[in-house]
Design an enzyme around this catalytic site. Structure first.
Site, PDB file in Angstrom:
ATOM      1  N   ASN A   1      33.337  45.571  31.921  1.00  0.00           N
ATOM      2  CA  ASN A   1      34.046  46.793  31.530  1.00  0.00           C
ATOM      3  C   ASN A   1      34.963  46.584  30.321  1.00  0.00           C
ATOM      4  OD1 ASN A   1      34.886  49.418  31.629  1.00  0.00           O
ATOM      5  ND2 ASN A   1      35.926  49.277  33.608  1.00  0.00           N
TER       6      ASN A   1
ATOM      7  N   HIS B   1      37.194  54.905  48.591  1.00  0.00           N
ATOM      8  CA  HIS B   1      38.497  55.013  47.936  1.00  0.00           C
ATOM      9  C   HIS B   1      39.132  56.371  48.143  1.00  0.00           C
ATOM     10  CE1 HIS B   1      38.195  51.737  44.675  1.00  0.00           C
ATOM     11  NE2 HIS B   1      37.538  51.372  45.758  1.00  0.00           N
TER      12      HIS B   1
ATOM     13  N   ARG C   1      40.132  52.582  51.474  1.00  0.00           N
ATOM     14  CA  ARG C   1      41.215  52.057  50.637  1.00  0.00           C
ATOM     15  C   ARG C   1      42.141  53.201  50.275  1.00  0.00           C
ATOM     16  NH1 ARG C   1      40.844  49.454  44.530  1.00  0.00           N
ATOM     17  NH2 ARG C   1      41.446  51.539  43.878  1.00  0.00           N
TER      18      ARG C   1
ATOM     19  N   TYR D   1      47.706  52.969  38.824  1.00  0.00           N
ATOM     20  CA  TYR D   1      46.363  52.427  39.032  1.00  0.00           C
ATOM     21  C   TYR D   1      45.763  53.020  40.310  1.00  0.00           C
ATOM     22  CZ  TYR D   1      42.653  49.789  40.949  1.00  0.00           C
ATOM     23  OH  TYR D   1      41.451  49.497  41.525  1.00  0.00           O
TER      24      TYR D   1
ATOM     25  N   ASP E   1      45.026  48.045  47.165  1.00  0.00           N
ATOM     26  CA  ASP E   1      44.914  47.163  45.991  1.00  0.00           C
ATOM     27  C   ASP E   1      46.211  47.229  45.183  1.00  0.00           C
ATOM     28  OD1 ASP E   1      44.119  45.767  43.737  1.00  0.00           O
ATOM     29  OD2 ASP E   1      42.309  46.960  43.369  1.00  0.00           O
TER      30      ASP E   1
ATOM     31  N   HIS F   1      46.574  45.457  42.442  1.00  0.00           N
ATOM     32  CA  HIS F   1      46.070  45.288  41.068  1.00  0.00           C
ATOM     33  C   HIS F   1      46.947  44.376  40.203  1.00  0.00           C
ATOM     34  CE1 HIS F   1      43.411  46.622  37.742  1.00  0.00           C
ATOM     35  NE2 HIS F   1      42.590  46.875  38.740  1.00  0.00           N
TER      36      HIS F   1
ATOM     37  N   GLU G   1      45.003  43.564  48.338  1.00  0.00           N
ATOM     38  CA  GLU G   1      44.162  42.937  47.317  1.00  0.00           C
ATOM     39  C   GLU G   1      44.935  42.644  46.046  1.00  0.00           C
ATOM     40  OE1 GLU G   1      40.902  45.563  46.430  1.00  0.00           O
ATOM     41  OE2 GLU G   1      40.689  44.741  44.421  1.00  0.00           O
TER      42      GLU G   1
ATOM     43  N   GLU H   1      38.208  39.600  42.047  1.00  0.00           N
ATOM     44  CA  GLU H   1      37.289  40.418  41.248  1.00  0.00           C
ATOM     45  C   GLU H   1      37.245  39.985  39.782  1.00  0.00           C
ATOM     46  OE1 GLU H   1      39.033  44.305  42.038  1.00  0.00           O
ATOM     47  OE2 GLU H   1      39.793  44.368  40.008  1.00  0.00           O
TER      48      GLU H   1
ATOM     49  N   ARG I   1      36.546  38.139  46.587  1.00  0.00           N
ATOM     50  CA  ARG I   1      35.979  39.379  46.028  1.00  0.00           C
ATOM     51  C   ARG I   1      35.099  39.167  44.791  1.00  0.00           C
ATOM     52  NH1 ARG I   1      36.941  44.079  46.728  1.00  0.00           N
ATOM     53  NH2 ARG I   1      37.580  44.768  44.646  1.00  0.00           N
TER      54      ARG I   1
ATOM     55  N   HIS J   1      33.682  42.996  45.144  1.00  0.00           N
ATOM     56  CA  HIS J   1      34.048  44.075  44.229  1.00  0.00           C
ATOM     57  C   HIS J   1      32.843  45.017  44.082  1.00  0.00           C
ATOM     58  CE1 HIS J   1      35.391  44.831  39.767  1.00  0.00           C
ATOM     59  NE2 HIS J   1      35.903  45.738  40.563  1.00  0.00           N
TER      60      HIS J   1
ATOM     61  N   ASP K   1      32.207  50.443  37.656  1.00  0.00           N
ATOM     62  CA  ASP K   1      31.802  49.752  36.422  1.00  0.00           C
ATOM     63  C   ASP K   1      30.831  48.598  36.701  1.00  0.00           C
ATOM     64  OD1 ASP K   1      34.791  49.204  37.198  1.00  0.00           O
ATOM     65  OD2 ASP K   1      34.111  47.316  36.358  1.00  0.00           O
TER      66      ASP K   1
ATOM     67  N   GLU L   1      32.965  46.688  48.884  1.00  0.00           N
ATOM     68  CA  GLU L   1      33.551  47.872  48.248  1.00  0.00           C
ATOM     69  C   GLU L   1      32.431  48.810  47.778  1.00  0.00           C
ATOM     70  OE1 GLU L   1      35.752  47.031  44.674  1.00  0.00           O
ATOM     71  OE2 GLU L   1      36.738  48.980  44.692  1.00  0.00           O
TER      72      GLU L   1
ATOM     73  N   TRP M   1      48.022  44.811  33.780  1.00  0.00           N
ATOM     74  CA  TRP M   1      47.480  46.110  34.211  1.00  0.00           C
ATOM     75  C   TRP M   1      46.721  45.925  35.508  1.00  0.00           C
ATOM     76  CZ3 TRP M   1      42.445  47.983  35.001  1.00  0.00           C
ATOM     77  CH2 TRP M   1      42.412  49.355  35.433  1.00  0.00           C
TER      78      TRP M   1
HETATM   79  C1  GCO Z   1      38.671  47.535  42.362  1.00  0.00           C
HETATM   80  C2  GCO Z   1      39.087  47.194  40.975  1.00  0.00           C
HETATM   81  C3  GCO Z   1      38.664  48.147  39.905  1.00  0.00           C
HETATM   82  C4  GCO Z   1      38.994  47.544  38.535  1.00  0.00           C
HETATM   83  C5  GCO Z   1      37.903  47.829  37.585  1.00  0.00           C
HETATM   84  C6  GCO Z   1      38.152  47.242  36.217  1.00  0.00           C
HETATM   85  O1  GCO Z   1      39.309  47.032  43.262  1.00  0.00           O
HETATM   86  O2  GCO Z   1      37.704  48.249  42.516  1.00  0.00           O
HETATM   87  O3  GCO Z   1      40.411  46.783  40.924  1.00  0.00           O
HETATM   88  O4  GCO Z   1      39.216  49.415  40.070  1.00  0.00           O
HETATM   89  O5  GCO Z   1      40.189  48.019  38.041  1.00  0.00           O
HETATM   90  O6  GCO Z   1      36.713  47.347  38.125  1.00  0.00           O
HETATM   91  O7  GCO Z   1      37.031  47.333  35.430  1.00  0.00           O
HETATM   92 MG    MG Z   2      40.694  45.622  42.705  1.00  0.00          MG
END
Ligand code: GCO
Ligand code: MG
Length: 403
Positions: free
Chosen positions: A38, A123, A148, A160, A211, A213, A237, A263, A284, A313, A317, A340, A403
């Protein structure tokens, strides 16, 4: 031998960008593998076209391990997301070919089914706790056994995991990175409120996940884990960036909330200490970003002897080609945890015809020979590449952050 006679990279954007490697053999069998990274899609395209495909032509498609070793050991500059995504695409396409030639669904080549279906999590998200709970109830009604939860944070303009389109979440929202604002102090008190409301509305017979993140320090992550213990999350996560694997010792000492990471990992070396020391509960790392089925199998075996389970994961994307391959892996792997599942748009599903199906909270990869996912090249050509970047984060004082 099924001689590799051709390989090409297909870039398509049916709502978001996907990179797919298609390998062809002399006897007309082809296989595909996802190579999507991505926001960095074209770097993998160039790596495949310039350095990988020329080395594949003429080789025996059955020699998956030797080709993997050639691409990994043979490259002096090892690892990294671009290289490992390219290797993953080759590996996935070759497993697809081998299984098609055998006339078997891929999971049979890995060792057969260990379960009847693959439990997935969806999600639920919203800008407020109430909105998120309403979404979660919708997922529960769709049959999901695991959900989630992500909600907006009061005082932060965006967060996020909170999407505009509900079922489809796409963070790569502009050609150049969008700038977001982050505050752990504002975020930390909102998550326990979300989980408290969720248990009240959804009950206890459902798995809840979250998550963070990569946004907390280890001690903040420990606090979040402790605060969520009464609500028994399935996992939290990416609570802190895992570049420093030893920092998970601190989190582990403070909380019994299960931890999931990986991930953004590309190889077993990114996860080795976390798994060896049993600092996490779920790994993941996924097929497309960590060297394919052949490498993920090594990670899963290391995890198995250390009581770590898989939880791959599966964001939008990652293309349906990655999802298909992951589901065969999930159906077989002894130490499976969860998968996921962020749904793809109908346009994407059309470009990638697939054998996997969802019913009652479980995905099944299907019985088609190979991994069961293909690409409609004519349709793919109708959706040209569009540059898109993931956002960046700044703290409220303007400092750059994760991020
Ligand atoms: C998740 C991930 C995604 C990522 C994304 C980035 O847990 O699914 O954190 O949301 O942010 O795959 O490209
Ligand atoms: Mg994630």
């Amino acid at each position: 031998m099924p001689k590799i006679t051709g390989a090409k990279v297909i870039v398509t954007c049916p709502g978001r960008n996907f990179v797919t490697l298609k390998i062809e053999t002399a006897d007309g069998v082809h296989g595909i593998g996802d190579a999507t990274l991505n926001g960095r899609e074209l770097s993998v395209v160039s790596y495949l076209n310039d350095h990988v495909i020329p080395c594949l032509i003429g080789r025996d498609a059955h020699q998956i391990e030797d080709i993997w070793q050639f691409l990994y050991r043979g490259a002096y500059w090892r690892r990294g997301p671009v290289t490992m995504s390219a290797i993953a695409a080759v590996d996935t396409a070759l497993w697809d070919i081998k299984a098609k030639i055998a006339g078997l669904p891929l999971y049979q080549l890995l060792g057969g089914a260990s379960r009847t279906g693959v439990m997935v999590y969806g999600h639920a998200n919203g800008s407020t706790v109430d909105e998120t709970i309403a979404e979660a109830l919708r997922y529960q009604a769709m049959g999901y056994k695991a959900i989630r939860l992500q909600s907006g944070v009061p005082g932060l303009p965006s967060t996020y995991g909170v999407s505009k389109d509900k079922l489809f979440y796409e963070p790569a929202d502009a050609a150049l990175p969008t700038e977001n604002v982050w505050s752990s102090a504002k975020y930390l008190p909102t998550v326990p409120k979300l989980f408290e409301a969720a248990r009240e509305a959804l009950g206890w017979d459902i798995h809840l996940l979250h998550d963070a993140h990569h946004r907390l320090t280890p001690i903040e992550a420990a606090r979040l884990g402790k605060d969520l213990e009464p609500y028994r999350p399935f996992w939290i996560e990416d609570v802190t960036p895992a570049e420093n694997q030893a920092s998970f010792r601190l989190i582990r000492q403070h909380t019994t909330t299960p931890l999931a990471v990986g991930e953004v990992f590309n190889s077993i070396w990114d996860a080795k200490q976390l798994i060896d020391e049993q600092l996490i509960d779920y790994i993941r790392t996924t097929i497309v970003h960590a060297g394919g089925i052949s490498h993920l199998r090594r990670i899963a075996h290391l995890a198995e002897i250390n009581n770590v389970r898989t939880g791959f994961h599966g964001a939008t994307d990652l293309s349906p080609a990655c999802m298909g391959a992951a589901l065969h892996f999930d159906l077989w792997v002894p130490n499976f945890g969860i998968q996921e599942y962020m749904r793809h748009t109908p346009e994407t599903d059309e470009v990638f015809p697939h054998a996997y199906t969802f019913a009652d909270g479980y995905l099944h990869p299907g019985e088609a020979p190979g991994h069961g996912v293909d690409i409609d090249e004519d349709l793919a050509a109708r959706y040209p590449y569009r540059p898109a970047s993931l956002p960046v984060n700044r703290l409220e004082d303007g400092s750059m952050y994760n991020w």
